[in-house]
Enzyme design. Structure first.
Site, PDB file in Angstrom:
ATOM      1  N   GLU A 124       0.807  -1.220   0.000  1.00  0.00           N
ATOM      2  CA  GLU A 124       0.000   0.000   0.000  1.00  0.00           C
ATOM      3  C   GLU A 124       0.843   1.274   0.000  1.00  0.00           C
ATOM      4  OE1 GLU A 124      -3.454   0.333   2.410  1.00  0.00           O
ATOM      5  OE2 GLU A 124      -4.187  -1.685   1.918  1.00  0.00           O
ATOM      6  N   HIS A 165      -1.554  -1.814  10.509  1.00  0.00           N
ATOM      7  CA  HIS A 165      -1.061  -3.186  10.510  1.00  0.00           C
ATOM      8  C   HIS A 165       0.148  -3.300  11.429  1.00  0.00           C
ATOM      9  CE1 HIS A 165      -3.107  -5.035   6.838  1.00  0.00           C
ATOM     10  NE2 HIS A 165      -3.556  -3.790   6.870  1.00  0.00           N
TER      11      HIS A 165
END
Length: 569
Positions: free
Chosen positions: A277, A551
């Site tokens: 990402e 995350h």
């Protein structure tokens, strides 16, 4: 043949592409800021409450009008840039390559030929999803200030991986064995907004503590580049029995078969980093600037844009794959494939697989020692396991084709790793289809006990977005303590996803609460050289990016051993 740095084969096409993107960028930025000014993160909302800021509605109102006006004014120019930029995507190689000279680590074993005569070496890998979308879109995940976060993340990674591996050996009847690298041995990073640190990261050539061979404990895994502290006598008892000793690997789990830890720092001496990402191009350049002097070989802006050949990708691609790879080892080959079955909002990004072949060094028989590294980011929406299974089958096929195409008779393969954000876990009933995929028969998952069952020491890696800035998780130290406690973990790690219409009973009686682990590092031995054996030296859950992403990064260190002469029969 060395990879060229530019994604274009000639300078003229590259200049036209830069011109086209330059015309698009102002309009794109104004639209991004228009979205960003209207959406606040929970951290920004809490700061406004503390400061009693009543001017925010006015800021949103006038800011939205201002950026919308600029967006409309710049739109015609952006359209002209798009007409120039879009056709050039057919001639663009799907990644950019950055390389630069790296300061050699003092005493570091960066090549196979520098290891001992037994043909043993260790390799460290890290994967992390950073959510570096354009600022306006990142705020939907409760994360803002993309450029600031990218700079802070780069500093944090450098700070962690450039430190020496500290291994303490204890020679005493009360010995607690080998102690792992621990944040208690190093000063913590000074916290500031969005997790950034004002402390300058140590450069690759920073002064290391005294290095030496294995201590009295006789651990044969000590490698060049490790800082070794050999403790004897009464001093041993003082270190091993103090109230806050460095934590030993594996002591947090119950009968774990893999040494592991929760660390506030990235693992030391990591060889390859895979990031997901990293969609924003400016953020990718900030990461490249930070990591380039340490790793030397970086692939960024990976993926395709606009319309592609039918069957290659699905739909128009507004964003690249978000994949970003930084390697200490030179890259011999690289190949990208785009998933052709993307659906919904996921189809706007060119998610796929990036495979690279790296040159590790040379063995005593003058054969090249190489490794394969593969990274991916699978389909995200819940309840669409069939799409993810199809993508797992695609990447398995692509990896096999890449290795078959690029293998050489005079090479020795010493690692084959697959990592990334798989967007499914090993505990949710909703992900049962993916959990049984054949990729787990080919590659080994150190955290997995079987389909739908994690090992007792495993920790979920997906944080709950609304609570990213709560006191228990907003700093690396606090997040570390939270992950170590099951009762706290339940509040901040995303829980398993149940099947539609069914009641979820989790965990089973007597089993620990794990949560969703969607970030994976897998390895396999079947594709390696004969008499090449792989052992997991340590697995790490990293909290250093607390407040910077939703995350938890994970790290894997493998010990690879060949026969005594490092050759195949």
């Amino acid at each position: 043949m060395a990879l060229r740095e530019s994604p274009f084969s000639n300078g003229f096409a590259e200049a036209l592409h830069a011109l086209g993107w330059g015309l698009i960028l102002p309009c794109f930025w104004f639209l991004d800021q228009l979205i960003a000014v209207c959406i606040s993160t929970s951290l920004e909302r809490s700061h406004r409450l503390e400061q009693e800021c009543y001017l925010h509605p006015l800021k949103v109102f006038f800011g939205a009008i201002f950026f919308f006006t600029l967006f409309l004014v710049s739109a015609p120019i952006a359209f002209l840039g798009f007409l120039l930029w879009a056709p050039l995507q057919a001639a663009r190689r799907p990644f950019s390559y950055h390389q630069e000279a790296v300061v050699r680590r003092e005493g570091g074993g960066s090549g196979w030929e520098q290891q001992d005569g037994s043909g043993k070496a260790t390799f460290g890998f890290v994967t992390a999803n950073l959510c570096l979308l354009p600022d306006g879109l990142a705020r939907f995940n409760n994360l803002g200030h993309t450029q600031r976060r990218a700079a802070a993340i780069g500093k944090h990674i450098v700070q962690g991986v450039s430190r020496p591996r500290i291994r303490i050996f204890v020679d005493s009847p009360s010995s607690c064995g080998t102690l792992s690298p621990s944040s208690s041995l190093l000063p913590p990073a000074a916290p500031c907004s969005y997790g950034a640190t004002d402390t300058q990261a140590q450069p690759p050539g920073a002064e290391h503590p005294e290095e030496g061979g294995p201590g009295a404990a006789g651990d044969g895994r000590t490698n060049p580049g490790d800082a070794v502290i050999d403790v004897h006598g009464n001093d041993t008892e003082e270190l091993s029995c103090s109230s806050h000793p460095p934590r030993a690997l594996g002591t947090l789990g119950a009968g774990g078969d893999v040494p592991w830890e929760v660390s506030t720092l990235f693992p030391a001496n990591v060889d390859i980093v895979c990031l997901e990402e990293v969609f924003d191009k400016r953020a990718a350049l900030r990461l490249t600037e930070a990591l380039g002097p340490l790793f030397g070989h970086i692939l960024y802006d990976v993926g395709v844009y606009a319309c592609q050949t039918p069957g290659c990708c699905s739909g128009f691609k507004f964003f690249n794959s978000g994949l970003f790879v930084a390697s200490r080892y030179p890259l011999l080959e690289a190949q990208y494939h785009c998933f052709s079955n993307g659906r919904g909002e996921d189809a706007l990004a060119a998610k796929g697989l990036l495979s690279v072949k790296v040159l590790v060094g040379q063995n005593q028989s003058q054969k090249k020692v190489v490794g394969y590294f593969n990274c991916t980011h699978l389909h995200a929406p819940e309840g669409e396991g069939a799409i993810r299974c199809e993508q797992l089958s695609m990447l398995t096929k692509w990896i096999g084709e890449f290795q078959e195409k690029n293998k050489q008779a005079d090479e020795v393969v010493v690692f084959d790793v697959l990592c990334g954000d798989f967007n499914f876990d090993n505990c949710s009933p909703d992900d049962a289809l993916e959990q049984k995929h054949a990729v787990f028969e080919d590659y080994r998952d150190p955290c997995r006990a079987g389909p739908g069952k994690e090992k007792p020491w495993v920790i979920g890696t997906l944080l709950e977005q609304p609570t990213l800035y709560d006191e228990d998780v907003k700093t690396p130290e606090n997040l570390q303590k939270t992950l170590e406690r099951e009762d706290l973990r339940k509040r901040y790690i995303s829980p398993p996803v149940s099947l539609d219409g069914t009641h979820l009973v989790y965990p089973e009686s007597g089993q620990p609460w794990v949560g969703r682990r969607i970030d994976y590092i897998l390895y396999r031995e079947t594709s390696l050289a004969k008499h090449c054996h792989t052992e997991v030296e340590e697995f790490t859950f990293v909290t250093q990016l607390a407040g910077l992403t939703d995350h938890i990064p994970v790290g894997l260190r493998l010990t690879v051993t060949l026969d005594c002469d490092g050759t195949e029969p």
